[in-house]
Design a protein around this motif. Structure first.
Motif, PDB file in Angstrom:
ATOM      1  N   CYS A 159      -7.720  22.750 108.116  1.00  0.00           N
ATOM      2  CA  CYS A 159      -8.996  23.323 108.549  1.00  0.00           C
ATOM      3  C   CYS A 159     -10.080  22.248 108.607  1.00  0.00           C
ATOM      4  CB  CYS A 159      -9.406  24.438 107.582  1.00  0.00           C
ATOM      5  SG  CYS A 159      -8.127  25.682 107.292  1.00  0.00           S
ATOM      6  N   PRO A 160     -10.027  21.379 109.606  1.00  0.00           N
ATOM      7  CA  PRO A 160     -10.929  20.222 109.611  1.00  0.00           C
ATOM      8  C   PRO A 160     -12.398  20.581 109.769  1.00  0.00           C
ATOM      9  CG  PRO A 160      -9.725  20.389 111.686  1.00  0.00           C
ATOM     10  CD  PRO A 160      -9.124  21.392 110.763  1.00  0.00           C
ATOM     11  N   CYS A 161     -12.690  21.692 110.445  1.00  0.00           N
ATOM     12  CA  CYS A 161     -14.097  22.073 110.633  1.00  0.00           C
ATOM     13  C   CYS A 161     -14.688  22.465 109.276  1.00  0.00           C
ATOM     14  CB  CYS A 161     -14.175  23.228 111.632  1.00  0.00           C
ATOM     15  SG  CYS A 161     -15.859  23.683 112.046  1.00  0.00           S
ATOM     16  N   SER A 162     -13.988  23.312 108.581  1.00  0.00           N
ATOM     17  CA  SER A 162     -14.431  23.742 107.259  1.00  0.00           C
ATOM     18  C   SER A 162     -14.505  22.551 106.291  1.00  0.00           C
ATOM     19  CB  SER A 162     -13.443  24.779 106.726  1.00  0.00           C
ATOM     20  OG  SER A 162     -13.624  25.022 105.368  1.00  0.00           O
ATOM     21  N   ASN A 163     -13.481  21.733 106.322  1.00  0.00           N
ATOM     22  CA  ASN A 163     -13.414  20.612 105.367  1.00  0.00           C
ATOM     23  C   ASN A 163     -14.559  19.633 105.573  1.00  0.00           C
ATOM     24  OD1 ASN A 163      -9.739  20.466 105.547  1.00  0.00           O
ATOM     25  ND2 ASN A 163     -11.096  21.903 104.528  1.00  0.00           N
ATOM     26  N   SER A 164     -15.031  19.515 106.819  1.00  0.00           N
ATOM     27  CA  SER A 164     -16.179  18.646 107.101  1.00  0.00           C
ATOM     28  C   SER A 164     -17.485  19.366 106.777  1.00  0.00           C
ATOM     29  CB  SER A 164     -16.191  18.245 108.582  1.00  0.00           C
ATOM     30  OG  SER A 164     -14.970  17.633 108.927  1.00  0.00           O
ATOM     31  N   ALA A 165     -17.564  20.665 107.113  1.00  0.00           N
ATOM     32  CA  ALA A 165     -18.823  21.395 106.941  1.00  0.00           C
ATOM     33  C   ALA A 165     -19.192  21.533 105.470  1.00  0.00           C
ATOM     34  CB  ALA A 165     -18.718  22.778 107.592  1.00  0.00           C
ATOM     35  N   ILE A 166     -18.238  21.933 104.642  1.00  0.00           N
ATOM     36  CA  ILE A 166     -18.598  22.116 103.225  1.00  0.00           C
ATOM     37  C   ILE A 166     -18.114  20.936 102.369  1.00  0.00           C
ATOM     38  CG2 ILE A 166     -18.974  24.617 103.352  1.00  0.00           C
ATOM     39  CD1 ILE A 166     -16.257  25.079 102.065  1.00  0.00           C
ATOM     40  N   THR A 167     -17.985  19.791 103.038  1.00  0.00           N
ATOM     41  CA  THR A 167     -17.770  18.496 102.364  1.00  0.00           C
ATOM     42  C   THR A 167     -16.597  18.527 101.381  1.00  0.00           C
ATOM     43  OG1 THR A 167     -20.206  18.671 102.183  1.00  0.00           O
ATOM     44  CG2 THR A 167     -19.236  16.556 101.657  1.00  0.00           C
ATOM     45  N   SER A 168     -15.469  19.087 101.852  1.00  0.00           N
ATOM     46  CA  SER A 168     -14.324  19.199 100.945  1.00  0.00           C
ATOM     47  C   SER A 168     -13.465  17.940 100.922  1.00  0.00           C
ATOM     48  CB  SER A 168     -13.468  20.397 101.349  1.00  0.00           C
ATOM     49  OG  SER A 168     -14.233  21.586 101.328  1.00  0.00           O
TER      50      SER A 168
END
Ligand code: GUN
Ligand code: FE
Length: 476
Positions: free
Chosen positions: A308-317
């Motif tokens: 989930c690259p969008c999520s991982n970038s958005a919430i800085t995971s």
């Protein structure tokens, strides 16, 4: 109930593009694909137009011209397999784009739990879920693997809506008996299990053989589930052979919390292993910070990963090492993880998968001390991310013999993509807004696909079919 058939057979004509392998797209030009009333592909014929199809294919199939619909791709259009979103949260749809500077644990408390809790209202759930299914269909998502909420009624409603709007879906009633706020928790492991069984029974009553809509056992993630609940869900998975979905190793504070809560487990993945939740039908979202030992265990159990690259970038995971997972033999698909991810589009997830993989190759990354040439290997190509979005996703959700590519015997889950040819008038008319993906006519097919990946969106998704049924048509 069994699903109704479509009224007519369907002939599709034009260019079809799909993944042959991880790194190779196949381009089928001037081809005819015949789809029968059960939505199955019954013939794929190269060098074929409508009159040839009528003369040679229809007699073989027992078709007559009046029981066939014909859809021909125009210039700048091609058919592509429907996207498979291997991880998203339907109740979080109203929150897309709203995450501020939060990271996972405070994001859950600030934005996510309150929104999910509000799905106790069936009328609100109807509004949100209808929009979510419509929007994802409009972006070409023909299969969606949903987390719903703890509420049985509104989770049942999500299944009803997917069935009536025609989206293939896995519907997970979320199980969580700890960590959440008082107002949003299962009362006990026992109650959570009973609620999950009620949801499974409902889905069985609307789609007996889970042809379009299937339940999926959904422990939210280890920190939100007692060992008792995880064990009971592991037993339920063994009993029913239903798929399982959860989150793993997304965020460093989350991992520390798992270590604290489950001190007897060797690592995060081990918590699921000990509960009997790690099997070949398990989808693990994120898997960013897995150790070698954990990834080897995931590979041995044939569990799958939703990247989930969008999520991982958005919430800085963090940045999941997709190449590393693939090289271990793990099946990987893409997830929008809406609303950890800000976009309901799998195309967006695919282009971000490219960019995140490029980040792993950048020389200023400390990463893991590997050489620059090894880092270069991390980069995912256009072909590779489109594989993850379709065939890879089909492997992840256990449907690779049914969807994800165009083969005889598979279901017609597909999208018609249209790009905009720059016209002579548009060149002379400075006020013409043009299209979002403009083509000049000299591009190769590989160029067109790359332009679609990096500049395309739902404006290019002209029509979408699931199991042969038209489930979305763009008005303009
Ligand atoms: N971990 C536990 N719940 C969630 C969720 O809703 N979204 C994401 N991205 N991670 C989670
Ligand atoms: Fe998620």
């Amino acid at each position: 109930m069994t699903l109704p058939n479509n009224e007519k057979n369907h002939l599709f004509l034009g260019t079809f593009i799909h993944s042959k392998r991880l790194d190779e797209l196949q381009y089928l030009h001037d081809t005819a694909i015949c789809v029968n009333t059960t939505g199955k592909i019954v013939a794929i014929e190269p060098e074929c137009d409508q009159s040839k199809a009528e003369a040679s294919l229809y007699p073989k199939l027992g078709w007559t011209t009046h029981d066939v619909i014909v859809t021909a791709a125009k210039e700048g259009q091609f058919f592509f397999p429907g996207f498979i979103d291997t991880h998203l949260h339907a109740p979080q749809y109203p929150n897309v784009g709203i995450f501020g500077k939060s990271t996972l644990l405070d994001w859950l408390n600030t934005y996510t739990f309150p929104m999910e809790a509000s799905m106790a209202s069936l009328s609100k759930a109807r509004k949100v879920y209808t929009r979510c299914v419509r929007r994802t269909l409009a972006h070409g998502t023909t299969t969606a693997t949903y987390f719903a909420t703890i509420h049985v009624e509104s989770t049942n409603l999500l299944a009803d809506l997917c069935l009536s709007m025609g989206q293939r879906a896995f519907i997970g009633r979320v199980c969580m008996d700890q960590l959440g706020p008082d107002y949003y928790l299962d009362e006990s492991a026992e109650q959570g299990l009973a609620a999950t069984r009620a949801n499974i029974a409902h889905i069985r009553s609307i789609d007996r053989d889970f042809e379009l809509v299937s339940p999926i056992i959904t422990p939210r993630f280890a920190p939100a589930c007692s060992a008792d609940m995880l064990r009971r869900l592991g037993d339920l998975a063994a009993e029913t052979r239903l798929p399982v979905q959860t989150h793993v190793s997304e965020n460093v504070s989350e991992i520390a919390l798992v270590r604290e809560l489950f001190p007897d487990s060797p690592h995060y993945t081990g918590v699921y292993e000990q509960a009997g939740l790690l099997g070949d039908r398990t989808i693990l979202a994120h898997a960013i910070h897995l150790s070698d030992e954990e990834a080897d265990l995931v590979a041995r159990r044939k569990a799958k990963v939703a990247h989930c690259p969008c999520s991982n970038s958005a919430i800085t995971s963090g940045e999941a090492r997709v190449r590393w997972l693939l090289e271990k033999g793990i099946d990987v698909g893409l997830g929008t993880d809406m609303s950890g991810g800000y976009s309901p589009s799998v195309l967006e997830a695919a282009r971000l998968a490219c960019l995140v993989s490029n980040h792993l190759a950048m020389p200023n990354k400390q990463a893991d001390g590997c050489s620059q040439s090894e880092k270069e290997k991390s980069k995912l190509s256009v072909e590779e991310v489109l594989y993850l979005a379709t065939r890879g996703g089909a492997e992840v959700v256990g449907l690779s013999s049914k969807v994800g590519s165009f083969e005889v015997g598979m279901d017609w889950d597909a999208q018609l993509i249209g790009l905009d040819m720059v016209s002579e008038e548009a060149v002379d008319d400075y006020t013409d807004d043009g299209g979002n993906v403009e083509i000049f006519g000299w591009e190769t097919w590989e160029d067109l696909v790359a332009k679609w990946l990096f500049n395309g969106d739902d404006r290019n998704t002209k029509k979408v079919w699931v199991r042969g049924r038209l489930v979305h048509e763009r008005r303009s």
